[in-house]
Design a protein around this motif. Structure first.
Motif, PDB file in Angstrom:
ATOM      1  N   HIS A  55       0.845  -1.193   0.000  1.00  0.00           N
ATOM      2  CA  HIS A  55       0.000   0.000   0.000  1.00  0.00           C
ATOM      3  C   HIS A  55       0.879   1.241   0.000  1.00  0.00           C
ATOM      4  N   ILE A  56       0.313   2.332  -0.479  1.00  0.00           N
ATOM      5  CA  ILE A  56       0.971   3.635  -0.362  1.00  0.00           C
ATOM      6  C   ILE A  56       0.023   4.607   0.326  1.00  0.00           C
ATOM      7  N   VAL A  57       0.595   5.600   0.980  1.00  0.00           N
ATOM      8  CA  VAL A  57      -0.162   6.675   1.626  1.00  0.00           C
ATOM      9  C   VAL A  57       0.232   7.982   0.954  1.00  0.00           C
ATOM     10  N   VAL A  58      -0.780   8.738   0.519  1.00  0.00           N
ATOM     11  CA  VAL A  58      -0.542  10.016  -0.160  1.00  0.00           C
ATOM     12  C   VAL A  58      -1.487  11.056   0.446  1.00  0.00           C
ATOM     13  N   PRO A  59      -1.265  12.351   0.184  1.00  0.00           N
ATOM     14  CA  PRO A  59      -2.246  13.351   0.615  1.00  0.00           C
ATOM     15  C   PRO A  59      -3.583  13.090  -0.077  1.00  0.00           C
ATOM     16  N   LYS A  60      -4.672  13.283   0.635  1.00  0.00           N
ATOM     17  CA  LYS A  60      -6.000  13.070   0.062  1.00  0.00           C
ATOM     18  C   LYS A  60      -6.241  14.102  -1.041  1.00  0.00           C
ATOM     19  N   PHE A  61      -6.780  13.639  -2.181  1.00  0.00           N
ATOM     20  CA  PHE A  61      -6.881  14.511  -3.347  1.00  0.00           C
ATOM     21  C   PHE A  61      -8.308  14.643  -3.858  1.00  0.00           C
TER      22      PHE A  61
ATOM     23  N   ILE B 171      -8.950   3.004  -2.988  1.00  0.00           N
ATOM     24  CA  ILE B 171      -8.429   4.350  -2.731  1.00  0.00           C
ATOM     25  C   ILE B 171      -9.292   4.926  -1.623  1.00  0.00           C
ATOM     26  N   ASN B 172      -8.806   4.865  -0.405  1.00  0.00           N
ATOM     27  CA  ASN B 172      -9.632   5.139   0.772  1.00  0.00           C
ATOM     28  C   ASN B 172      -9.174   6.375   1.531  1.00  0.00           C
ATOM     29  N   PRO B 173     -10.103   7.193   2.033  1.00  0.00           N
ATOM     30  CA  PRO B 173      -9.702   8.280   2.925  1.00  0.00           C
ATOM     31  C   PRO B 173      -9.049   7.696   4.171  1.00  0.00           C
ATOM     32  N   TYR B 174      -8.008   8.332   4.640  1.00  0.00           N
ATOM     33  CA  TYR B 174      -7.186   7.761   5.717  1.00  0.00           C
ATOM     34  C   TYR B 174      -6.690   8.855   6.638  1.00  0.00           C
ATOM     35  N   GLU B 175      -6.968   8.721   7.905  1.00  0.00           N
ATOM     36  CA  GLU B 175      -6.454   9.640   8.918  1.00  0.00           C
ATOM     37  C   GLU B 175      -6.787  11.107   8.601  1.00  0.00           C
ATOM     38  N   GLY B 176      -7.976  11.314   8.068  1.00  0.00           N
ATOM     39  CA  GLY B 176      -8.465  12.669   7.870  1.00  0.00           C
ATOM     40  C   GLY B 176      -8.002  13.317   6.582  1.00  0.00           C
ATOM     41  N   ASP B 177      -6.712  13.578   6.446  1.00  0.00           N
ATOM     42  CA  ASP B 177      -6.210  14.342   5.305  1.00  0.00           C
ATOM     43  C   ASP B 177      -5.340  13.520   4.369  1.00  0.00           C
ATOM     44  N   LYS B 178      -5.409  12.201   4.490  1.00  0.00           N
ATOM     45  CA  LYS B 178      -4.571  11.337   3.675  1.00  0.00           C
ATOM     46  C   LYS B 178      -5.416  10.297   2.943  1.00  0.00           C
ATOM     47  N   ALA B 179      -4.772   9.589   2.027  1.00  0.00           N
ATOM     48  CA  ALA B 179      -5.427   8.509   1.299  1.00  0.00           C
ATOM     49  C   ALA B 179      -4.558   7.264   1.373  1.00  0.00           C
ATOM     50  N   LEU B 180      -5.212   6.133   1.547  1.00  0.00           N
ATOM     51  CA  LEU B 180      -4.536   4.836   1.572  1.00  0.00           C
ATOM     52  C   LEU B 180      -4.895   4.111   0.277  1.00  0.00           C
ATOM     53  N   ILE B 181      -3.892   3.698  -0.469  1.00  0.00           N
ATOM     54  CA  ILE B 181      -4.104   3.111  -1.790  1.00  0.00           C
ATOM     55  C   ILE B 181      -3.463   1.727  -1.852  1.00  0.00           C
ATOM     56  N   GLY B 182      -4.245   0.721  -2.238  1.00  0.00           N
ATOM     57  CA  GLY B 182      -3.703  -0.627  -2.380  1.00  0.00           C
ATOM     58  C   GLY B 182      -4.799  -1.589  -2.791  1.00  0.00           C
TER      59      GLY B 182
ATOM     60  N   ARG C 147      -5.204   6.431 -13.950  1.00  0.00           N
ATOM     61  CA  ARG C 147      -6.063   5.978 -15.039  1.00  0.00           C
ATOM     62  C   ARG C 147      -7.490   6.517 -14.881  1.00  0.00           C
ATOM     63  N   TYR C 148      -7.873   6.894 -13.651  1.00  0.00           N
ATOM     64  CA  TYR C 148      -9.261   7.281 -13.377  1.00  0.00           C
ATOM     65  C   TYR C 148      -9.431   8.716 -12.902  1.00  0.00           C
ATOM     66  N   PHE C 149      -8.413   9.294 -12.274  1.00  0.00           N
ATOM     67  CA  PHE C 149      -8.606  10.572 -11.586  1.00  0.00           C
ATOM     68  C   PHE C 149      -7.991  11.738 -12.348  1.00  0.00           C
ATOM     69  N   LYS C 150      -8.633  12.874 -12.200  1.00  0.00           N
ATOM     70  CA  LYS C 150      -8.137  14.096 -12.826  1.00  0.00           C
ATOM     71  C   LYS C 150      -6.827  14.545 -12.181  1.00  0.00           C
ATOM     72  N   ALA C 151      -6.780  14.479 -10.855  1.00  0.00           N
ATOM     73  CA  ALA C 151      -5.540  14.819 -10.160  1.00  0.00           C
ATOM     74  C   ALA C 151      -4.532  13.703 -10.397  1.00  0.00           C
ATOM     75  N   LYS C 152      -3.359  14.038 -10.885  1.00  0.00           N
ATOM     76  CA  LYS C 152      -2.365  13.032 -11.230  1.00  0.00           C
ATOM     77  C   LYS C 152      -1.330  12.881 -10.111  1.00  0.00           C
ATOM     78  N   LEU C 153      -1.232  11.673  -9.594  1.00  0.00           N
ATOM     79  CA  LEU C 153      -0.248  11.396  -8.558  1.00  0.00           C
ATOM     80  C   LEU C 153       1.141  11.267  -9.165  1.00  0.00           C
ATOM     81  N   ARG C 154       2.124  11.730  -8.401  1.00  0.00           N
ATOM     82  CA  ARG C 154       3.525  11.552  -8.771  1.00  0.00           C
ATOM     83  C   ARG C 154       4.224  10.763  -7.671  1.00  0.00           C
TER      84      ARG C 154
END
Length: 505
Positions: free
Chosen positions: A240-246, A265-276, A305-312
């Motif tokens: 899994h990766i954790v990124v800022p919620k977008f 792609i789940n909201p995590y700890e308020g202001d983050k996202a958990l992806i896996g 592939r799905y979201f307008k905001a592009k993760l780097r």
């Protein structure tokens, strides 16, 4: 060595969710139980999951109807038992015509809504992604979507409160204590335990051993107990990766990647996202598992592939990886390997060893109950089933109504910031007062280490929940580590190590 060896009914090896759940169930039936974990509670697979209590929508594709039905039933049971750490979440599934056809997705969601006798959670609905707000972050090329229900869980805390309930029912919980050896001796197991911190050893006689060591289950069978089993465990790595919620809103997303795998792609700890998660066959040491670069890129690609905001790559705040100890059913594709569980009862010399293969967080309570059914004839005096309607520590909330409970907490502690109230409520539920104690202001909680971490909570975790290191607290008992700066984490670790050394001395 101790001069006199105590005899107990049950020794449970493994402090993950299955081991903690079995120890809890057995202790509640009146058995004398020891739970031994070579590291910290939930340090392995059980703190590295996707944090979901769910039926497993994608398992329907592999015709695992019974498994999905049982998991959906357990989803409701667990919501009632621990509503402070398990709560509903809505999942948005954008439909990609290039992957599964819409009719197949609708059929799967219909089954998902009805297989488990859903009572509390809202059912599926169809979304117009160009009109409904849930579609706002999704690329315009996706027009239709579906929204369904599942539940979020704090996985590591679920393990801890099961161990806590076992302890309160008379079990002994030994963390950082490995089973060095076990041999059948005069109608029982003679077990040598070794404390990994002090290297001290002790012995205990156990009428039965339950091997719930997860990825290490086969190692315990062969190298510790000197036994054999016709069953095998298949190790599958999930990262899994954790990124800022977008995106805006509390909804999660489930997307289908171009290889047919699904990614949460789940909201995590308020202001983050958990992806896996990824699903990769794994053959290394479970202790060495970590997310590899190609997995991180795979997850980023699936999101983009799905979201307008592009993760780097630079958006990735942290990553983690776990090894799932799945029962080896011979399937070649790691994603197709069953998430069901299997028991193997070895009655050599009439001294039982119950090995547990597979399982998933959602079905841990049922697994524990069925494990005890396997031991009925060994412990005919033990009590009956009891966990289905029982609450877990902190879950003693009337009608499992967390929102009403939160209002009660706000009235009880009007001086406490809302974020701190939420943290205590979500971690400790009805037992939050044990942390707050007699405090009537923030100063009464002791030293502040940053974010929502105060000394009062640290003391509670050390004294009541077997925390022995800074990481036990920052990573597993809580998720404070995601909210503290590097300097704050270093300062806390220095303080904690000094305090812990003083306590140990």
């Amino acid at each position: 060595m101790t001069s006199e060896t105590q005899t107990i009914d049950l020794l449970v090896i493994g402090g993950g969710i299955n081991g903690a759940g079995i120890a809890r169930d057995a202790a509640g039936r009146g058995l004398s139980v020891w739970l031994c974990e070579k590291d910290d509670l939930a340090q392995g697979t059980s703190s590295r999951s996707g944090k979901l209590v769910h039926g497993g929508l994608r398992y329907l594709e592999y015709y695992e109807f019974r498994l999905v039905r049982e998991a959906l039933i357990e989803r409701e049971v667990l919501m009632n038992s621990a509503s402070h750490i398990i709560w509903p979440m809505r999942f948005v599934l954008p439909h990609s015509p290039a992957d599964r056809p819409a009719w197949l997705v609708r059929l799967g969601l219909f089954l998902y809504d009805h297989l488990g006798g859903r009572k509390k959670l809202p059912g599926t609905r169809t979304l117009d992604l160009h009109r409904d707000p849930e579609g706002a972050p999704i690329l315009d090329s996706y027009k239709r979507g579906f929204e369904y229900s599942d539940c979020w869980v704090d996985d590591a805390r679920l393990v801890v409160i099961n161990a806590l309930d076992a302890f309160e029912k008379g079990a002994r919980v030994l963390t950082r204590t490995a089973v060095a050896s076990a041999r059948r001796d005069n109608g029982a197991w003679l077990v040598t335990l070794r404390n990994s911190e002090t290297s001290e050893t002790s012995t205990v006689r156990a009428r039965c051993i339950v091997n719930a060591a997860g990825p290490w289950v086969s190692d315990v069978i062969l190298n510790v107990a000197g036994s054999n089993s016709s069953r095998n465990v298949r190790l599958v790595k999930g990262s899994h990766i954790v990124v800022p919620k977008f995106w805006q809103g509390q909804q999660a997303y489930l997307v289908q990647n171009d290889d047919k795998r699904v990614i949460f792609i789940n909201p995590y700890e308020g202001d983050k996202a958990l992806i896996g998660t990824t699903d990769i066959a794994y053959e290394g040491r479970a202790e060495d598992v970590q997310a590899e670069e190609f997995e991180i890129e795979y997850l980023i690609k699936a999101v983009n592939r799905y979201f307008k905001a592009k993760l780097r790559r630079s958006d990735v705040l942290t990553s983690f990886s776990g090894v799932r100890p799945l029962f080896d059913d011979g399937k070649g594709n790691p994603s197709a390997v069953t998430r069901d569980y299997v028991f193997d009862l070895d009655m050599t010399d009439n001294v039982p060893l119950l090995n547990v293969f597979g399982g998933k967080i959602t079905t841990f309570r049922e697994l524990a109950e069925r494990a005890m059914h396997k031991l009925d004839r060994i412990f005919p005096q033990m009590g009956g089933d009891w966990t289905e309607t029982a609450t877990l520590p902190g879950g003693e909330i009337p009608n499992a109504d967390f929102e009403s409970f939160s209002e009660t907490m706000r009235e009880a502690y009007p001086w406490m910031p809302r974020a701190l109230l939420k943290h205590y409520g979500r971690c400790y539920g009805a037992r939050s007062s044990r942390i707050v104690g007699s405090a009537t202001a923030l100063d009464g909680l002791g030293r502040h280490f940053g974010a929502q971490l105060y000394e009062a909570e640290v003391r509670h975790l050390v004294n009541e929940e077997w925390a022995q290191t800074a990481d036990d607290i920052l990573t597993r008992r809580t998720k404070h580590g995601l909210h503290l700066s590097a300097d704050e984490k270093a300062a806390f670790s220095s303080w904690f190590n000094a305090e812990y050394a003083a306590r140990a001395a």
